[in-house]
Design a protein around this motif. Structure first.
Motif, short mmCIF file in Angstrom:
data_model
loop_
_atom_site.label_atom_id
_atom_site.label_comp_id
_atom_site.label_asym_id
_atom_site.label_seq_id
_atom_site.Cartn_x
_atom_site.Cartn_y
_atom_site.Cartn_z
N TYR A 156 -7.90 0.15 2.34
CA TYR A 156 -6.69 -0.40 1.74
C TYR A 156 -5.61 -0.24 2.62
N ASN A 157 -5.73 0.19 3.91
CA ASN A 157 -4.81 0.31 5.02
C ASN A 157 -4.70 -0.96 6.05
N THR A 162 -3.26 -6.30 3.26
CA THR A 162 -1.73 -6.65 3.09
C THR A 162 -1.77 -7.94 2.85
#
Lengths: 273, 273
Positions: A156-157, A162
């Motif tokens: 998720y990072n 993104t």
């Protein structure tokens, strides 16, 4: 005041984002959590089976004398909330109605987006409940199953994430929504990427965060809230899957390496240690 | 589902901002409102008197068969909520606890500002409740009685007001709060000026807005929410003061020139038409 724990149930690990909100908003309360990781996802299962599995988790928690139950799972909420509420003597809170109420509190222009799993979008659980409360609301739904995969893979990072999130949420570019409901318990882990993709004019509603605010209110009204200084009990986490995998994943999400996680066996008598 | 109205009581007109939230978030629900304008403000009165006046308003609304009561007034909430909740068979919601819960949901850095009247600040109603729920929270309180005067004088949209609000809220410049509770029902009418003064990093929590979200939840859980398509009844507003002044002020706040407002007489038998 009541030192009994609040019980949380989920088909797997997504409900941990709801627990995260409980630990943040209600630091005096103790958490007992059951994740039915061995039988996830519940989405594709028949409703009767979801209800049966949900009762198995609930019955296990009832042996541990919980004061309240949170169904931290959209599928189980949709399938089992009315029956649980009717049959249990303790308060029961799901995640759908709080998300609906949070969205109606947030929106000014009455145009609301909902992102969720395929199953939740198809069920129209959020859309129907929003329209029942306010028929002038326009709801734009989008299924984002990729987001669940990203979170489950602990990605998720990353920059790639993104990009995926931004591309997917382009769907809302011409929809003029001012509020977006995170209608899946995995999605709050992507909130930074989602907020960046939607821009500052769109408010995100974390259904789990509103559900915990709701839990706080129900405890207050029933006189069951713990007030400082109170000695918290040890939180307990249970999974029907691998305790070590659960401990790694949930520990990462909760920023706590020492989670107290135990395995539950699925038996014909229900879930047992 | 229940077509009975939700009752609102306030020492005067401030509670109309809570009604505004009800009309916005719960358009299927009918509103009955009593403002004790003739005896406002309640702040300086002894608690026993506040409780007596509050019961007079409640008893009037009970004759009109309300399904739920909202105490849309900080002073009356602090004085009378426990007694009303204990003695009434209908759910009772105040404005303080919802503001507290909304602030705990909002804050990330656990530094919370509260603006309210002198009386509310001195009572520490918000500060104590915040610290009881989370002892790690730092609360910065500021009494802003000028803001009430500005609103009562219908001056909430002027350049002078923006200046007064900005200067007053300079108090928070070095406090590093990320959340500000509007702890007086008049203040949401100044939200644009307050938001501008605090900057984009500080989230405003409108206690009345959270209270209505809470009302929505209590109605849902009790099976009393009206769902579309439902025929709304006519809203009814009552004041112990001048009906025409109330109609002008509240009508302005609610953007509705045709409010159905009637005067109530204060008698030894309670409030009567």
């Amino acid at each position: 005041m009541s030192k009994q724990a609040i019980g949380f149930i989920d088909s797997g690990i997504g409900g941990i984002t709801v627990v995260r909100e409980a630990l943040r908003q209600l630091p005096n309360e103790t958490v007992y959590y059951v994740g039915d990781t061995a039988r996830m996802p519940y989405g594709p299962r028949p409703t009767e089976e979801v209800i049966k599995f949900t009762w198995e988790m609930v019955n296990f928690l009832l042996t541990k004398d919980i004061k309240m139950l949170v169904i931290a799972c959209n599928t189980a909420t949709a399938a089992a909330l009315p029956e649980l509420r009717a049959k249990l003597d303790i308060p029961v809170i799901g995640v759908i109605a709080p998300g609906v109420r949070g969205a109606l509190r947030s929106t000014k222009n009455k145009r609301i987006g909902v992102i969720a799993t395929e199953g939740t979008v198809k069920s129209r659980a959020y859309a129907d409940a929003l329209e029942a409360k306010d028929k002038s609301v326009v709801v734009e739904q989008l299924a984002c199953p990729e987001f669940v995969q990203i979170v489950e893979a602990n990605q998720y990072n990353t920059a790639h994430t993104t990009h995926v999130v931004e591309e997917k949420l382009q769907y809302f570019a011409d929809k003029n929504i001012d509020t977006l409901v995170l209608g899946c318990t995995h999605f709050p882990l992507l909130d930074v990427a989602i907020a960046a993709a939607m821009g500052p004019e769109v408010k995100l509603v974390n259904s789990g965060a509103v559900a915990i605010e709701n839990v706080s209110g129900v405890l207050d009204e029933a006189g069951l809230s713990n007030v400082a200084p109170v000695e918290r009990q040890l939180d307990e986490y249970y999974t029907t899957g691998s305790a070590s995998v659960f401990k790694m994943m949930a520990g990462h999400w909760l920023d706590n390496e020492d989670l107290n996680v135990r395995h539950l066996n699925i038996t014909s008598d229900g879930l047992v240690l």
